[in-house]
Design a protein around this motif. Structure first.
Motif, short mmCIF file in Angstrom:
data_model
loop_
_atom_site.label_atom_id
_atom_site.label_comp_id
_atom_site.label_asym_id
_atom_site.label_seq_id
_atom_site.Cartn_x
_atom_site.Cartn_y
_atom_site.Cartn_z
N LYS A 41 -6.20 -3.15 2.62
CA LYS A 41 -5.07 -3.18 3.54
C LYS A 41 -3.73 -3.24 2.81
O LYS A 41 -2.70 -2.79 3.34
CB LYS A 41 -5.18 -4.38 4.48
N ARG A 44 -2.27 0.25 2.37
CA ARG A 44 -1.62 0.77 3.58
C ARG A 44 -0.26 0.11 3.76
O ARG A 44 0.73 0.79 4.09
CB ARG A 44 -2.51 0.53 4.79
N GLU A 48 3.53 1.95 3.63
CA GLU A 48 4.42 1.78 4.79
C GLU A 48 5.77 1.20 4.37
O GLU A 48 6.80 1.53 4.96
CB GLU A 48 3.76 0.86 5.83
N GLN A 119 -0.26 7.59 3.71
CA GLN A 119 -0.59 6.62 4.76
C GLN A 119 -1.34 5.41 4.21
O GLN A 119 -1.64 4.47 4.94
CB GLN A 119 -1.44 7.30 5.84
N ASP A 121 -4.36 5.45 3.19
CA ASP A 121 -5.76 5.54 3.60
C ASP A 121 -6.65 6.16 2.53
O ASP A 121 -7.86 6.28 2.73
CB ASP A 121 -5.88 6.36 4.89
#
Length: 384
Positions: A41, A44, A48, A119, A121
């Protein structure tokens, strides 16, 4: 020391990086180290927040910023927060995998993989090292043979950063077509492909949460859409991309050493012995003075190299100089800081103890100190 390479935008960005680390990294870092794995996480959250992947073009969801000073800010702040494993993981993406894909990838390949990087991911790995081939890239034995319209990949890799957690792996392999050797080539292998297997997660001395492991390729079927760049040009590509990797290592080395030095100075004027602060002893002052001077000299050199890289002037030889010098300095500084901490320096609850084991690999990966000196020496020989 005063540094003039940053402007107001970089300092505003530094505030963003610090806020990100305090929110997304520091509260969980010890847990990740104990578990031996960084939570995905954070990748990500990092993308961001613009912590890595800034160079991703706008058409693929990024900002298209290529100024390496932003990478330097991230390295410095992660060092200050003592989140070394996260720093290396982010560098592995920005300075290696993403750099290769953005530079060598076709439009189709970029469309396939880059947006997922942007992203957070998708995590990538770069697989060069083998059990019998480390710094000697010409010793690579992994082979991709041309069979019809496909390449068939066989071999194994070891000591690969993100071997366990990666979604794609850039693999260096010897290529053959019609029985003729083409030299090294680069292929992108995707998780889940038949014949692609992950081996052991290796137990390292330090950097516990940054996963390192083995990879195996048993008749993996690849098309030309998985070939990165031209066949047979892999060695040239790797040589061209190593300066950035080594610059990143040098930037992190100085930032890490500076962080531990600052903590050690504080400790020396908090800890008392024989009715005075240990920082008041002349031997301690001399040691601190030497470290401070050496770090300032190294920082000045690295700051110049950052600007040289931005101006496309950083050479492989100059990068080799900074890589070996700064990592050897990092090792030396942290060892001295452990000594100044006394018994507490050998305890993992102290940042200096963790830094001691995390830093040892710096003079090995990305090209050993001996290899770096060889590069510099050969350049001197050629110039005569």
């Amino acid at each position: 020391m005063y540094r003039d390479i940053y402007d107001e935008d970089h300092e505003i960005y530094r505030d963003t990086v610090r806020e990100f680390i305090s929110r997304e990294v520091t509260p969980y870092y010890d847990e990740w180290e104990s578990a031996g794995q960084i939570d995905r996480k954070v990748f990500r959250a990092a993308t961001e927040s613009g912590i890595y992947g800034l160079e991703i073009p706008e058409e693929h969801g990024g900002s298209g910023v290529s100024d390496y000073r932003y990478r330097s800010v991230v390295c410095e702040e992660l060092a200050r927060a003592r989140a070394t494993s996260v720093s290396i993981s982010f560098s592995n993406q920005d300075d290696l995998v993403l750099y290769y894909l953005l530079d060598l990838g076709t439009d189709e390949q970029k469309t396939r993989w880059i947006p997922r990087f942007g992203q957070g991911d998708l995590i990538g790995a770069l697989a060069m090292t083998e059990p019998g081939a480390g710094s000697d890239l010409r010793g690579i034995r992994t082979v991709a043979k041309r069979q019809g319209d496909r390449w068939v990949l066989n071999g194994q890799k070891t000591f690969i950063t993100h071997a366990i957690s990666s979604d794609i792996v850039i693999v260096a392999a010897q290529t053959e077509s019609d029985g003729t050797s083409l030299g090294l080539s680069l292929f992108v292998v995707e998780a889940g492909m038949d014949g692609f297997a992950r081996g052991r997660k290796l137990e390292k001395v330090g950097l516990r949460s940054q996963d390192t492991g083995e990879l195996f390729f048993d008749n993996v079927q690849l098309t030309d859409s998985h070939l990165l760049g031209e066949a047979g040009q892999g060695l040239r590509y790797m040589m061209a991309h190593l300066p950035r990797e080594r610059l990143g290592t040098a930037v992190a080395a100085v930032a890490d050493a500076r962080s531990i030095f600052d903590l050690t100075v504080d400790y020396c004027f908090e800890r008392r012995a024989f009715s005075q602060f240990i920082g008041d002893f002349q031997t301690t002052q001399f040691a601190l003075a030497e470290i401070s001077t050496e770090l300032d000299i190294a920082q000045t050199y690295i700051d110049r190299q950052i600007l040289d890289y931005n101006a496309s002037r950083l050479t492989a030889v100059d990068a080799a100089k900074s890589k070996w010098w700064t990592t050897e300095l990092q090792k030396k500084v942290i060892d001295q800081c452990v000594q100044l901490h006394g018994g507490y320096g050998y305890m993992l609850e102290y940042a200096v103890g963790r830094a001691y084991i995390d830093a040892r690999v710096q003079t090995i990966y990305g090209g050993t100190t001996e290899i770096m000196k060889g590069i510099i020496g050969r350049d001197l020989s050629r110039s005569r």
